[in-house]
Write a protein that holds these residues in place. Structure first.
Motif, PDB file in Angstrom:
ATOM      1  N   THR A  65       0.824  -1.217   0.000  1.00 38.53           N
ATOM      2  CA  THR A  65       0.000   0.000   0.000  1.00 38.53           C
ATOM      3  C   THR A  65       0.853   1.258   0.000  1.00 38.53           C
ATOM      4  O   THR A  65       0.428   2.308  -0.471  1.00 38.53           O
ATOM      5  CB  THR A  65      -0.936   0.024   1.212  1.00 38.53           C
ATOM      6  N   ASN A  66       2.048   1.201   0.562  1.00 37.31           N
ATOM      7  CA  ASN A  66       3.033   2.288   0.517  1.00 37.31           C
ATOM      8  C   ASN A  66       4.396   1.692   0.815  1.00 37.31           C
ATOM      9  O   ASN A  66       4.562   0.474   0.804  1.00 37.31           O
ATOM     10  CB  ASN A  66       2.670   3.422   1.491  1.00 37.31           C
ATOM     11  N   VAL A  70       1.675  -3.083   4.025  1.00 38.57           N
ATOM     12  CA  VAL A  70       1.077  -3.997   3.054  1.00 38.57           C
ATOM     13  C   VAL A  70      -0.343  -4.326   3.489  1.00 38.57           C
ATOM     14  O   VAL A  70      -0.693  -4.238   4.676  1.00 38.57           O
ATOM     15  CB  VAL A  70       1.890  -5.300   2.918  1.00 38.57           C
ATOM     16  N   LYS A  71      -1.167  -4.713   2.502  1.00 38.39           N
ATOM     17  CA  LYS A  71      -2.536  -5.164   2.779  1.00 38.39           C
ATOM     18  C   LYS A  71      -2.581  -6.651   2.511  1.00 38.39           C
ATOM     19  O   LYS A  71      -2.164  -7.122   1.458  1.00 38.39           O
ATOM     20  CB  LYS A  71      -3.533  -4.436   1.896  1.00 38.39           C
ATOM     21  N   ILE A  72      -3.113  -7.387   3.473  1.00 41.63           N
ATOM     22  CA  ILE A  72      -3.172  -8.849   3.390  1.00 41.63           C
ATOM     23  C   ILE A  72      -4.636  -9.265   3.381  1.00 41.63           C
ATOM     24  O   ILE A  72      -5.427  -8.785   4.189  1.00 41.63           O
ATOM     25  CB  ILE A  72      -2.441  -9.485   4.589  1.00 41.63           C
ATOM     26  N   GLU A  73      -4.974 -10.182   2.464  1.00 45.98           N
ATOM     27  CA  GLU A  73      -6.351 -10.649   2.368  1.00 45.98           C
ATOM     28  C   GLU A  73      -6.409 -12.160   2.582  1.00 45.98           C
ATOM     29  O   GLU A  73      -5.524 -12.896   2.160  1.00 45.98           O
ATOM     30  CB  GLU A  73      -6.942 -10.317   0.989  1.00 45.98           C
ATOM     31  N   THR A  74      -7.493 -12.569   3.248  1.00 47.38           N
ATOM     32  CA  THR A  74      -7.778 -13.990   3.401  1.00 47.38           C
ATOM     33  C   THR A  74      -9.272 -14.147   3.667  1.00 47.38           C
ATOM     34  O   THR A  74     -10.008 -13.155   3.779  1.00 47.38           O
ATOM     35  CB  THR A  74      -6.945 -14.627   4.528  1.00 47.38           C
ATOM     36  N   LEU A 131      -6.198  -7.225   6.354  1.00 50.13           N
ATOM     37  CA  LEU A 131      -5.307  -6.758   7.409  1.00 50.13           C
ATOM     38  C   LEU A 131      -4.260  -5.848   6.794  1.00 50.13           C
ATOM     39  O   LEU A 131      -3.608  -6.209   5.810  1.00 50.13           O
ATOM     40  CB  LEU A 131      -4.619  -7.938   8.106  1.00 50.13           C
ATOM     41  N   ILE A 132      -4.107  -4.656   7.370  1.00 46.40           N
ATOM     42  CA  ILE A 132      -3.072  -3.720   6.928  1.00 46.40           C
ATOM     43  C   ILE A 132      -2.073  -3.586   8.057  1.00 46.40           C
ATOM     44  O   ILE A 132      -2.434  -3.235   9.186  1.00 46.40           O
ATOM     45  CB  ILE A 132      -3.660  -2.354   6.552  1.00 46.40           C
ATOM     46  N   THR A 133      -0.808  -3.882   7.748  1.00 41.54           N
ATOM     47  CA  THR A 133       0.219  -3.853   8.781  1.00 41.54           C
ATOM     48  C   THR A 133       1.484  -3.210   8.258  1.00 41.54           C
ATOM     49  O   THR A 133       1.766  -3.236   7.059  1.00 41.54           O
ATOM     50  CB  THR A 133       0.548  -5.277   9.267  1.00 41.54           C
ATOM     51  N   GLN A 140      10.772  -5.309   1.073  1.00 39.84           N
ATOM     52  CA  GLN A 140      11.352  -6.539   1.599  1.00 39.84           C
ATOM     53  C   GLN A 140      10.294  -7.574   1.976  1.00 39.84           C
ATOM     54  O   GLN A 140      10.577  -8.531   2.678  1.00 39.84           O
ATOM     55  CB  GLN A 140      12.216  -6.236   2.825  1.00 39.84           C
ATOM     56  N   VAL A 141       9.068  -7.390   1.482  1.00 39.14           N
ATOM     57  CA  VAL A 141       7.965  -8.310   1.769  1.00 39.14           C
ATOM     58  C   VAL A 141       7.708  -9.170   0.542  1.00 39.14           C
ATOM     59  O   VAL A 141       7.559  -8.665  -0.568  1.00 39.14           O
ATOM     60  CB  VAL A 141       6.685  -7.547   2.171  1.00 39.14           C
ATOM     61  N   SER A 142       7.664 -10.496   0.732  1.00 37.83           N
ATOM     62  CA  SER A 142       7.350 -11.407  -0.353  1.00 37.83           C
ATOM     63  C   SER A 142       5.870 -11.316  -0.676  1.00 37.83           C
ATOM     64  O   SER A 142       5.010 -11.436   0.206  1.00 37.83           O
ATOM     65  CB  SER A 142       7.712 -12.846   0.041  1.00 37.83           C
TER      66      SER A 142
END
Length: 403
Positions: A65-66, A70-74, A131-133, A140-142
């Motif tokens: 997201t910036n 990151v935004k995570i969906e499940t 979830l936005i964290t 550096q995020v896969s």
């Protein structure tokens, strides 16, 4: 309606972020788990694991997201639940390069209304989670996700939007195109109109041979068949071989005077023959239309041991009904062998070349062809005259010769 607190990063998650900032690690999120255990918000940072876990779901999508988040969906559904539960806590897991899988962040449900019922065989219930964290450095995020993850509502909405944008039934669609000027292959990014224009050019240039059977022989009589190129090579080889034979035959035919006698085509395209004189000049005698060449018979002047004959005669009246129409110009003697014997010795050089100068007479009333002066001969410059000649040969008749 369910309500969740902000996502709290655990101590293990903060340590992983520090490694990312220091450039000694990266973050790969793995799963999200739900629990019916109620935790106090001020205790979430200390958690290293969840108790009372009821469901676990793989990550369906990860989007930056910036630069630091990151935004995570499940998604969760109840198709495998035999007992209902209240979803009170949700934990996000990630892989630490040194510690393995860790509890990265936790959030708690605050309304008390997030109940997941058991599956009754009819109604499917579930929850779509975003979830936005923060991650310290989003680069550096896969962003890879497990192929076994279920599609979320967000995935379905995105797909629905794409379908709406493409809303057309190709079965009823009309494609406008212009035929290409040259033959070109279709490319991955071509539009339908471009592809059909290229295809139309290929079909336009197709000839009847494209739809014909191929014959790899010279005996097929089926109409519309085309000859295999391999047969062309074989035919060319046969033609070249015939040319060699023809050239060999022409080069080996010798007229009675020792000059070359060969067949040719005149300047105006008519068949004929060439006789090369002693002075080296060629005289071309064209055949009239339908001219034919016959070998009327062979002759032998006799053995050298006896006195060879100076002339020989052949009667053609019994074999050629039109013999009365011929003149002496229709006949040519061909010398195949000449032997000599006499009282002089060759002074130097190679074996002498024998030149024979016969004359021909013809009696159209009787059909008798006579070759005279067979002893009229000469030799090359390195020898003297020999006294006797033994000559073999044959006479050809050219029916239709124009002179």
């Amino acid at each position: 309606m369910a309500e969740f607190s902000k996502l709290i990063i655990t101590g293990a998650g903060q340590a992983l972020i520090a490694k990312v900032i220091a450039g000694t690690g990266n973050i790969r999120f793995t799963k999200v788990s739900t629990s019916d255990t109620a935790y106090e918000e001020n205790k979430l940072e200390e958690l290293t694991e969840l108790s009372g876990i009821k469901q676990t779901s793989l990550i369906s999508d990860i989007v930056r997201t910036n630069e630091v988040a990151v935004k995570i969906e499940t998604a969760f559904h109840n198709t495998e639940l035999t007992e209902g539960y209240y979803m009170r806590t949700m934990g996000l897991y990630a892989v630490d390069p040194d510690e393995g899988e860790i509890l990265y962040a936790v959030t708690v449900e605050t309304s008390g209304n997030c109940y997941i019922p058991p599956y009754n065989g009819v109604t499917v219930s579930g929850a779509y989670v975003q979830l936005i964290t923060t991650v310290g450095n989003a680069e550096q995020v896969s962003l890879e996700v497990d192929a076994a993850a279920v599609a979320t509502i967000g995935d379905l909405r995105e797909l629905e939007e794409k379908v709406e944008n493409l809303k057309m039934d190709l079965g009823d669609a009309y494609v406008q195109f212009v035929e290409y000027e040259t033959r070109e292959n279709i490319q991955a990014q071509d539009t339908l109109g471009t592809m059909f224009g290229k295809i139309k050019k290929w079909f336009t240039d197709l000839k009847a041979g494209a739809f014909s059977g191929v014959a790899n022989n010279c005996t097929t009589t089926e109409e519309g068949s085309v000859l295999d190129a391999r047969q062309g090579k074989m035919l060319l080889e046969e033609i070249e071989e015939l040319k060699k034979v023809d050239e060999e035959i022409n080069s080996n035919i010798t007229a009675a005077d020792g000059s070359q006698f060969r067949y040719t085509v005149t300047d105006d395209g008519k068949p004929g023959c060439i006789i090369t004189g002693e002075d080296g000049a060629d005289t071309v005698f064209p055949f009239s239309d339908g001219a034919k060449v016959y070998n009327i018979g062979s002759f032998n002047t006799g053995s050298l041991a006896s006195s060879p004959k100076d002339s020989v005669s052949i009667n053609i009246s019994g074999k050629y009904p039109d013999y009365k129409k011929y003149t002496k110009d229709n006949f040519y003697p061909i010398i195949t062998n000449a032997e000599s014997h006499g009282g002089s010795t060759r002074t130097s050089g190679n074996a002498p070349q024998i030149h024979v100068y016969p004359s021909i007479s013809y009696n159209p009333s009787t059909g008798v062809v006579t070759i005279n002066d067979l002893s009229n001969s000469s030799y090359d410059s390195n020898s003297q005259a020999y006294c006797r000649l033994g000559i073999n040969g044959y006479i050809i008749l050219i029916d239709g010769l124009s002179k």
